[in-house]
Design a protein around this motif. Structure first.
Motif, PDB file in Angstrom:
ATOM      1  N   UNK A  56     -15.984  12.719 -20.144  1.00 17.86           N
ATOM      2  CA  UNK A  56     -15.171  13.284 -21.214  1.00 17.86           C
ATOM      3  C   UNK A  56     -16.095  13.638 -22.371  1.00 17.86           C
ATOM      4  N   UNK A  57     -16.202  14.891 -22.676  1.00 14.56           N
ATOM      5  CA  UNK A  57     -17.134  15.360 -23.691  1.00 14.56           C
ATOM      6  C   UNK A  57     -16.392  15.826 -24.930  1.00 14.56           C
ATOM      7  N   UNK A  58     -16.751  15.230 -26.083  1.00 11.71           N
ATOM      8  CA  UNK A  58     -16.171  15.645 -27.350  1.00 11.71           C
ATOM      9  C   UNK A  58     -14.654  15.623 -27.341  1.00 11.71           C
ATOM     10  N   UNK A  59     -14.077  16.724 -27.796  1.00 11.90           N
ATOM     11  CA  UNK A  59     -12.622  16.850 -27.854  1.00 11.90           C
ATOM     12  C   UNK A  59     -12.067  17.670 -26.697  1.00 11.90           C
ATOM     13  N   UNK A  60     -12.828  17.745 -25.616  1.00 14.11           N
ATOM     14  CA  UNK A  60     -12.379  18.517 -24.458  1.00 14.11           C
ATOM     15  C   UNK A  60     -11.087  17.924 -23.908  1.00 14.11           C
ATOM     16  N   UNK A  61     -10.150  18.762 -23.511  1.00 10.43           N
ATOM     17  CA  UNK A  61      -8.886  18.249 -22.970  1.00 10.43           C
ATOM     18  C   UNK A  61      -9.093  17.591 -21.616  1.00 10.43           C
ATOM     19  N   UNK A  62      -8.248  16.619 -21.318  1.00 12.75           N
ATOM     20  CA  UNK A  62      -8.305  15.962 -20.013  1.00 12.75           C
ATOM     21  C   UNK A  62      -7.783  16.900 -18.934  1.00 12.75           C
ATOM     22  N   UNK A  63      -8.397  16.897 -17.762  1.00 14.40           N
ATOM     23  CA  UNK A  63      -7.821  17.648 -16.644  1.00 14.40           C
ATOM     24  C   UNK A  63      -6.438  17.094 -16.301  1.00 14.40           C
ATOM     25  N   UNK A 102       0.827  -1.198   0.000  1.00 13.79           N
ATOM     26  CA  UNK A 102       0.000   0.000   0.000  1.00 13.79           C
ATOM     27  C   UNK A 102       0.863   1.251   0.000  1.00 13.79           C
ATOM     28  N   UNK A 103       0.326   2.337  -0.578  1.00 18.96           N
ATOM     29  CA  UNK A 103       1.086   3.566  -0.769  1.00 18.96           C
ATOM     30  C   UNK A 103       0.106   4.728  -0.753  1.00 18.96           C
ATOM     31  N   UNK A 104       0.581   5.952  -0.689  1.00 12.53           N
ATOM     32  CA  UNK A 104      -0.345   7.092  -0.766  1.00 12.53           C
ATOM     33  C   UNK A 104      -1.094   7.122  -2.094  1.00 12.53           C
ATOM     34  N   UNK A 105      -2.220   7.796  -2.100  1.00 15.09           N
ATOM     35  CA  UNK A 105      -3.047   7.919  -3.298  1.00 15.09           C
ATOM     36  C   UNK A 105      -2.249   8.505  -4.456  1.00 15.09           C
ATOM     37  N   UNK A 106      -2.673   8.145  -5.660  1.00 10.52           N
ATOM     38  CA  UNK A 106      -1.972   8.594  -6.861  1.00 10.52           C
ATOM     39  C   UNK A 106      -2.010  10.103  -7.016  1.00 10.52           C
ATOM     40  N   UNK A 107      -3.053  10.722  -6.541  1.00  8.37           N
ATOM     41  CA  UNK A 107      -3.170  12.175  -6.644  1.00  8.37           C
ATOM     42  C   UNK A 107      -4.085  12.719  -5.569  1.00  8.37           C
ATOM     43  N   UNK A 108      -3.966  13.998  -5.299  1.00  8.51           N
ATOM     44  CA  UNK A 108      -4.821  14.680  -4.325  1.00  8.51           C
ATOM     45  C   UNK A 108      -5.191  16.042  -4.887  1.00  8.51           C
ATOM     46  N   UNK A 109      -6.410  16.177  -5.420  1.00  6.96           N
ATOM     47  CA  UNK A 109      -7.486  15.181  -5.429  1.00  6.96           C
ATOM     48  C   UNK A 109      -7.290  14.174  -6.553  1.00  6.96           C
ATOM     49  N   UNK A 110      -8.037  13.092  -6.480  1.00  5.06           N
ATOM     50  CA  UNK A 110      -8.111  12.136  -7.580  1.00  5.06           C
ATOM     51  C   UNK A 110      -9.238  12.574  -8.509  1.00  5.06           C
ATOM     52  N   UNK A 111      -8.937  12.610  -9.804  1.00  6.43           N
ATOM     53  CA  UNK A 111      -9.929  13.033 -10.794  1.00  6.43           C
ATOM     54  C   UNK A 111     -10.160  11.882 -11.767  1.00  6.43           C
ATOM     55  N   UNK A 112     -11.379  11.354 -11.784  1.00  6.24           N
ATOM     56  CA  UNK A 112     -11.743  10.260 -12.680  1.00  6.24           C
ATOM     57  C   UNK A 112     -12.618  10.823 -13.802  1.00  6.24           C
ATOM     58  N   UNK A 113     -12.214  10.567 -15.037  1.00  3.09           N
ATOM     59  CA  UNK A 113     -12.958  11.061 -16.196  1.00  3.09           C
ATOM     60  C   UNK A 113     -13.442   9.863 -17.006  1.00  3.09           C
ATOM     61  N   UNK A 114     -14.748   9.789 -17.212  1.00  5.66           N
ATOM     62  CA  UNK A 114     -15.337   8.648 -17.916  1.00  5.66           C
ATOM     63  C   UNK A 114     -15.468   8.918 -19.406  1.00  5.66           C
TER      64      UNK A 114
END
Length: 224
Positions: free
Chosen positions: A93-100, A44-56
């Motif tokens: 994830x909408x259209x060609x919007x860039x990923x955060x 186990x390790x710290x979270x990958x990011x803070x905050x974690x952002x999940x984009x579907x």
């Protein structure tokens, strides 16, 4: 994560100390001293990011899973992991919007899932879901509520991004594996209870999942 193909899931889980809770619901709701144990298949390790952002990204999704439905499941898992103390957000994830920046892409991909129902790849920041595995589940048992399977898969794989790299040996935990493939079995307070439901594993993180997550991220385990 590879699940048994025809594994069912219990729809209702106990979210607190229920007066009439079943033994399974009690295991979900509390984590007793000494119950945290893993298969030692990761650290186990710290979270990958803070905050974690999940984009579907819904491209390639099975037709019976609408974008709104999957988004709701993702949000439910994200909210359930909030007890860890690590902020997380879910968006589409909408259209060609860039990923955060630093986003984790939740996508349908056979290559990415590698024959599993779902697979987390922290290096590539992807959470891949398998259309073929869900198609097979639907073919074998059309009446089975596959949405519950998807909820469990998403909750399990999200846990890796929150820092839970090892798999739990507590049967009820959403991060668990029932066996290690070498004859070892998971732990339950009363193993006879495993036979009372089709699927004993929780569809959302349990009290022990949350406690492990807090420990991995250097947070006190007694915080609300």
């Amino acid at each position: 994560m590879r699940f048994e193909l025809l594994a069912g899931l219990l729809a209702l889980t106990c979210v607190g100390a229920c007066a009439n809770a079943t033994p399974r619901e009690q295991e979900i709701a509390e984590c007793r001293p000494g119950e945290i144990a893993t298969w030692a298949d990761g650290r186990d390790r710290p979270a990958l990011g803070k905050p974690l952002v999940f984009v579907y990204w819904d491209s390639g999704a099975p037709t019976w899973f609408s974008s709104a439905q999957v988004m709701e499941l993702l949000k439910r898992s994200s909210q359930a992991w909030a007890g860890c103390g690590i902020e997380s957000r879910v968006s589409a994830l909408l259209g060609n919007a860039p990923l955060p920046a630093g986003a984790v892409v939740v996508q349908w991909s056979e290559a990415g899932s590698r024959g599993n129902f779902g697979l987390a790849n922290l290096g590539q920041r992807t959470l891949a879901l398998s259309p073929a595995m869900f198609q097979l589940l639907r073919t074998r048992n059309p009446s089975y509520p596959a949405e519950q399977t998807l909820q469990m898969v998403v909750s399990h794989e999200m846990g890796h991004f929150f820092g839970l790299m090892a798999h739990s040996r507590r049967c009820i935990d959403v991060t668990s594996y029932y066996t290690d493939g070498k004859g070892g079995n998971c732990y339950a307070r009363d193993r006879s209870q495993l036979k009372t439901v089709v699927e004993y594993r929780s569809i959302l993180p349990t009290a022990c999942d949350i406690q492990r997550c807090r420990i991995a991220n250097g947070l006190p385990v007694n915080a609300p």
